[in-house]
Design an enzyme around this catalytic site. Structure first.
Site, PDB file in Angstrom:
ATOM      1  N   LYS B  79       0.825  -1.203   0.000  1.00 16.54           N
ATOM      2  CA  LYS B  79       0.000   0.000   0.000  1.00 16.54           C
ATOM      3  C   LYS B  79       0.868   1.266   0.000  1.00 16.54           C
ATOM      4  O   LYS B  79       0.596   2.207  -0.751  1.00 16.54           O
ATOM      5  CB  LYS B  79      -0.924  -0.018   1.230  1.00 16.54           C
ATOM      6  N   THR B  81       3.988   1.452  -1.028  1.00 15.14           N
ATOM      7  CA  THR B  81       4.653   1.464  -2.325  1.00 15.14           C
ATOM      8  C   THR B  81       3.724   2.030  -3.396  1.00 15.14           C
ATOM      9  O   THR B  81       4.133   2.844  -4.227  1.00 15.14           O
ATOM     10  CB  THR B  81       5.084   0.024  -2.681  1.00 15.14           C
ATOM     11  N   ARG B 102       2.158   7.603   7.036  1.00 16.23           N
ATOM     12  CA  ARG B 102       2.332   7.547   8.487  1.00 16.23           C
ATOM     13  C   ARG B 102       3.783   7.243   8.852  1.00 16.23           C
ATOM     14  O   ARG B 102       4.513   6.620   8.083  1.00 16.23           O
ATOM     15  CB  ARG B 102       1.401   6.480   9.068  1.00 16.23           C
ATOM     16  N   LYS B 113      10.175  -5.931  10.741  1.00 14.61           N
ATOM     17  CA  LYS B 113       9.687  -5.307   9.526  1.00 14.61           C
ATOM     18  C   LYS B 113      10.784  -4.604   8.732  1.00 14.61           C
ATOM     19  O   LYS B 113      10.671  -4.423   7.529  1.00 14.61           O
ATOM     20  CB  LYS B 113       8.589  -4.297   9.878  1.00 14.61           C
ATOM     21  N   ALA B 294      -3.055   0.774  13.329  1.00 11.41           N
ATOM     22  CA  ALA B 294      -4.414   0.746  12.806  1.00 11.41           C
ATOM     23  C   ALA B 294      -5.292  -0.250  13.557  1.00 11.41           C
ATOM     24  O   ALA B 294      -6.509  -0.238  13.418  1.00 11.41           O
ATOM     25  CB  ALA B 294      -4.394   0.407  11.325  1.00 11.41           C
ATOM     26  N   PHE B 322      -4.326  -0.842   6.688  1.00 12.83           N
ATOM     27  CA  PHE B 322      -4.982  -2.099   6.365  1.00 12.83           C
ATOM     28  C   PHE B 322      -5.907  -2.009   5.130  1.00 12.83           C
ATOM     29  O   PHE B 322      -5.709  -1.170   4.270  1.00 12.83           O
ATOM     30  CB  PHE B 322      -5.724  -2.649   7.581  1.00 12.83           C
ATOM     31  N   PHE B 410       3.986  -8.027  -9.852  1.00  7.45           N
ATOM     32  CA  PHE B 410       5.121  -8.869  -9.470  1.00  7.45           C
ATOM     33  C   PHE B 410       5.636  -9.529 -10.747  1.00  7.45           C
ATOM     34  O   PHE B 410       4.871  -9.762 -11.692  1.00  7.45           O
ATOM     35  CB  PHE B 410       4.679  -9.946  -8.471  1.00  7.45           C
ATOM     36  N   TRP B 438       7.271  -0.392  -8.515  1.00  7.54           N
ATOM     37  CA  TRP B 438       8.430  -0.952  -7.822  1.00  7.54           C
ATOM     38  C   TRP B 438       9.601  -1.068  -8.798  1.00  7.54           C
ATOM     39  O   TRP B 438      10.706  -0.637  -8.518  1.00  7.54           O
ATOM     40  CB  TRP B 438       8.075  -2.340  -7.235  1.00  7.54           C
TER      41      TRP B 438
END
Lengths: 586, 586
Positions: B79, B81, B102, B113, B294, B322, B410, B438
């Protein structure tokens, strides 16, 4: 033109002065810095010390002036105010001058102390930033420190839950930490007495490792001590990796490096290594670096800030924590030994009030009105208290540094009282100056500035009190006799056993000796005023800080977490929602 | 020219892009800001939102684009990205565009992460600052929050130790806090499972008040929720003063205002109220404000950041936490209601991988290799998973906002797979675009950018799902049926009793409804994938955050403190002591 300090509150003086405070860009031009050496943070900035030190490495160091004090009353005798006032006075003489002071902790600021920015016309600005976290160094220390605790407790959980094979699959070896020998605690930058002792890790297998722990005030973190003595980023990184967090079941130390967390801790401190630049109300530069916890750590402004200051300024003034028996002794034998810097002058901040207390005056209690003895002339009490000053002069003289006594003026001081202090100080071989920086700023500190300039022209035959290779117990004996005036030292069996171990283990050879003792007396007993005679220093423990490289013989009890009282300062603090200004800080 | 994301690591791309990153001064010129509106912090800056909002108050708002997602795998579907890629794509079309995202928490960053800066050519820079505390907002929240806890526990100690008369002498009234009804806990910004449950206040009369407590992750603090929804400094101050810290023995709430600590808390947050400005690797502006939690809070970038972005940019992209059932639903019915902003488009981030999982593919587990189903074409699994996407499209359509499906590409996606998603999405009335941000940055996001531009030209008939005055239980029923696809709601007796009390007490009239539910399923059960049918949402509690103004019905269990695993990211983080660069963050 000074502000009318008798009518204006500190925050009003600060606000008036901040209107013309130099911007980071203006500082850059004035101090001849490169653009990349100035790192702005709002209306203040940090200085990139590595770049500045490298560019100016061939410039001769400026004069190096330390500020200490006599044994203070619990109110303090105005060391920061004298530091800032002296800088202003030297500035009035047209000299290139600056200072290094320490950043205040949120604990005292929110509790009783208010700010630590000096006062009157000897004030550090901007006051709100200075009082509320500045450029985040203490937050960085808090996060880096607590990350080590996260790593420690999580590792203990995983080692409890997993077999050696399961650990090996995660590329972990068993550290086998002894849960009864955890050496590190958590930190927070408030006076949180309720967190002094906690039980943590309550719950199931995935809720950490059950153990007793607690929180100390963030400025007492070993990382703060490391920040004060580090000489480079490499030195900082190396010291962080040596912090002992616990011992294993065989008694071997477990370090942050064993937990593989030292690099990440250093990443959190990558900005904290640079000193912050703020201003006096007369717009002289003031570096702020490292923190105030002089009780158990070194309690000095940092070596890095002094390194930068000595290169940038012709006269660099630095402040030590507490009085000459504690702050100056550590400055002299630890900080200068680590930095290699040679000081020219030490200013001994003195008040008539504190000398009267040493002469037998009634107790001085924060929050209560001062007894009458302190408000009227009383030459008898004063004369009886003067030996405390003479003792501090003698401490400074032993180092070869030139002592200058500063009488920090109060409106209640009489001409006769001032003359008496002067006479005794000069008889003891010290220069002496009355200084009215609180009332008049730099104009009021000219006598002090001239005495300091004069003293700086003398040759200094600087010598340490003891050689680094002297055994620990002998060092403590020398400090107790020569600095504190004790008849000797007594050791509890536990402390002596530890001391012997440290003396015989070559791993501790280069460690500094950081005495832990009350600042309210030359002795270990805060109620013994003046110059106590016929006493022995009792050492009950020796703490080890392997990252900072400190061995700390402890005389008396030391709390690493103050308590929040029933009328704390935060009750009066607020924000003006129209302007964003912070109200009630002072 | 994009960077070769197949060969370069994220931190290498970041480092290369940072060499030409706009300075605060360059941003100022480019965005037409006044000097006083840009507050530099090293190589990044904060923006003074009050000044900007006031100066631009008459400028029309830009287009408002929200980024959400389908129900994700535990790996996340990109999200952030997509947010950054869309901004880059719109930038390539020559538009004045920016985003609001955020700030990441130190907990996940140090645990598993790594960073949350996006990836490849859709990356936020500078990466080190973004990953390690940025301009200190989370530290400010941590200090402000913990100061309230210091005040609470100290007050409990003093009320225990002193009589009413002694309290009155200190100008304190007895709050009579019920020690079994303390509502607030401490915070720290790491995954510190060992601090989840603690006993504090162990010791004597002066060591605080003995009670059970614990630490939550700092980004879950009510202060973070307040920062996300506050519309002005005054609103922030008012909300801080309403935070309930405990209840008294009669059951009445005790707030930060009762503790006289709300003003000081706000003082600690005076800088946090301003969003921070960073950059994409293609040098589009990105505002960072509020935090990522969230689960239980609103989990959105802030109203203030969107306020500034909508005034400064012609296209402003904002990210919700989310998927559409959680993040978009709160954006729609809470954030937009509080802000008054009307969104134009919602981008539903989708991956072929996640759709296959919803179609019955094997579990996707972080740290383990992806099963073969996800690496090869499998139209059957994909088709069976597409209803999850269609459900999220239908959620967005109910608001009147135009949905744009973004297939986050992808290398393993096949032409047939992409065509199938497109066909279904378009049949459902959504625009659909394949996006290769990406791999290719803005050039790869042109199709997405064009779809968004196109959708922004349509008229929006924005409507809330429920009116604010609807009773709480009815709102939950509507959300469960209309958004989650449940057959109804079941309440535990405790939850229902609380809900009835909130419905009948006018003090809660304006409170927002913040559902608490797993993001890994449309239902409350994270193992139910696709579009679960024939289930009822079980509500077991209703939490109240009086400062944020939230009532939070809780379906399922929620941890406010994650745990640090056995192979945390901090093991690989270090500092290059010669350059000061942070290594191994990514």
């Amino acid at each position: 033109m000074a502000f009318d300090a008798t009518r204006m509150k500190d925050f009003e003086i600060a606000e008036a002065a901040e209107a013309n405070m130099p911007s980071p860009e203006e500082w850059r031009e004035r101090l001849g810095l490169e653009k990349s050496e100035v790192i702005p943070y709002g209306r203040i900035c940090k200085l990139d010390f590595m770049k500045i030190a490298e560019r100016l490495k061939n410039r001769p160091d400026g004069k190096y002036i330390e500020i200490t004090a006599i044994t203070p009353t619990p109110l303090g005798e105005g060391k920061t105010t004298t530091t800032l006032g002296l800088v202003e006075g030297l500035g009035r003489r047209g000299l290139n001058v600056g200072a290094a002071i320490r950043q205040p902790s949120g604990g005292p600021t929110m509790n009783i102390k208010g700010t630590a920015a000096g006062g009157g016309n000897a004030l550090a600005i901007p006051m709100t930033e200075f009082s509320l976290g500045l450029t985040g160094d203490i937050n960085d220390i808090m996060n880096a420190h607590n990350l080590a605790m996260v790593a420690l407790n999580a590792r203990m959980q995983h080692e409890r839950n997993y077999s050696d094979e399961e650990l090996a699959r995660r590329n972990l070896r068993r550290l086998d930490i002894d849960p009864t020998s955890v050496a590190m605690r958590w930190v927070i930058d408030f006076c949180a007495q309720g967190l002094r002792r906690i039980i943590m890790g309550i719950g199931g297998r995935m809720d950490g490792y059950l153990m007793e722990s607690g929180f100390d005030i963030a400025v007492s973190s070993e990382l703060m001590a490391i920040l004060a003595v580090a000489t480079s980023l490499k030195d900082l990184r190396d010291r962080i990796g040596k912090i002992i967090v616990a011992y294993d079941r065989k008694g071997n130390p477990v370090t942050t490096s064993d937990l593989e967390v030292a690099g990440a801790m250093c990443a959190y401190m990558r900005n904290a290594i640079n000193p912050t630049l703020i201003s006096t109300v007369e717009y002289q530069p003031v570096l702020v670096h490292a923190g105030p916890f002089a009780n158990i750590a070194i309690g000095q402004s940092s070596i890095i800030a002094d390194r930068v200051g000595l290169k940038m300024f012709d006269y660099h003034v630095t402040e030590s924590g507490f009085a000459a028996d504690i702050g100056f002794e550590k400055f002299w034998n630890v900080k200068c030994r680590l930095s290699g810097f040679v000081p020219n002058v030490s200013v001994i901040t003195t008040t008539i009030r504190a000398l009267k207390m040493h002469g037998g005056g009634p107790a001085v209690v924060p929050g209560r009105p001062l007894p009458e003895e302190y408000m009227k002339e009383n030459l008898e009490l004063l004369e009886r208290g003067i030996p405390n000053l003479l003792h501090h002069i003698s401490i400074v003289k032993k180092s070869g540094v030139k002592p200058v006594v500063c009488i920090n003026a109060f409106s209640t001081d009489t001409r006769e009282e001032i003359a008496m202090v002067r006479r005794y100080a000069e008889q003891a071989g010290a220069r002496c100056a009355l200084s009215e920086h609180w009332l008049k700023g730099g104009e009021g500190a000219l006598e002090l500035a001239d005495a300091v300039i004069d003293a700086c022209n003398e040759k200094v035959d600087f010598k340490y009190l003891y050689p680094q290779e002297m055994p620990l117990r002998q060092k403590v004996e020398v400090i107790a006799r020569e600095v504190y005036g004790a008849d000797g030292v007594s050791w509890t069996p536990e402390a002596e056993a530890k001391a012997k171990r440290f003396e015989s283990d070559p791993a501790f050879d280069g460690f500094a000796t950081i005495m832990v003792k009350t600042h309210l007396s030359l002795s270990h007993d805060p109620y013994l005023k003046g110059v106590p005679k016929g006493w022995v220093l009792p050492v009950r423990d020796v703490l080890v800080y392997a990252g900072a490289g400190f061995l700390c013989p402890v005389a008396g009890s030391v709390s690493m977490m103050p308590g929040t009282g029933s009328d704390p300062a935060y009750r009066r603090i607020d924000v003006d929602v129209n302007t964003g200004k912070v109200l009630g800080l002072f």
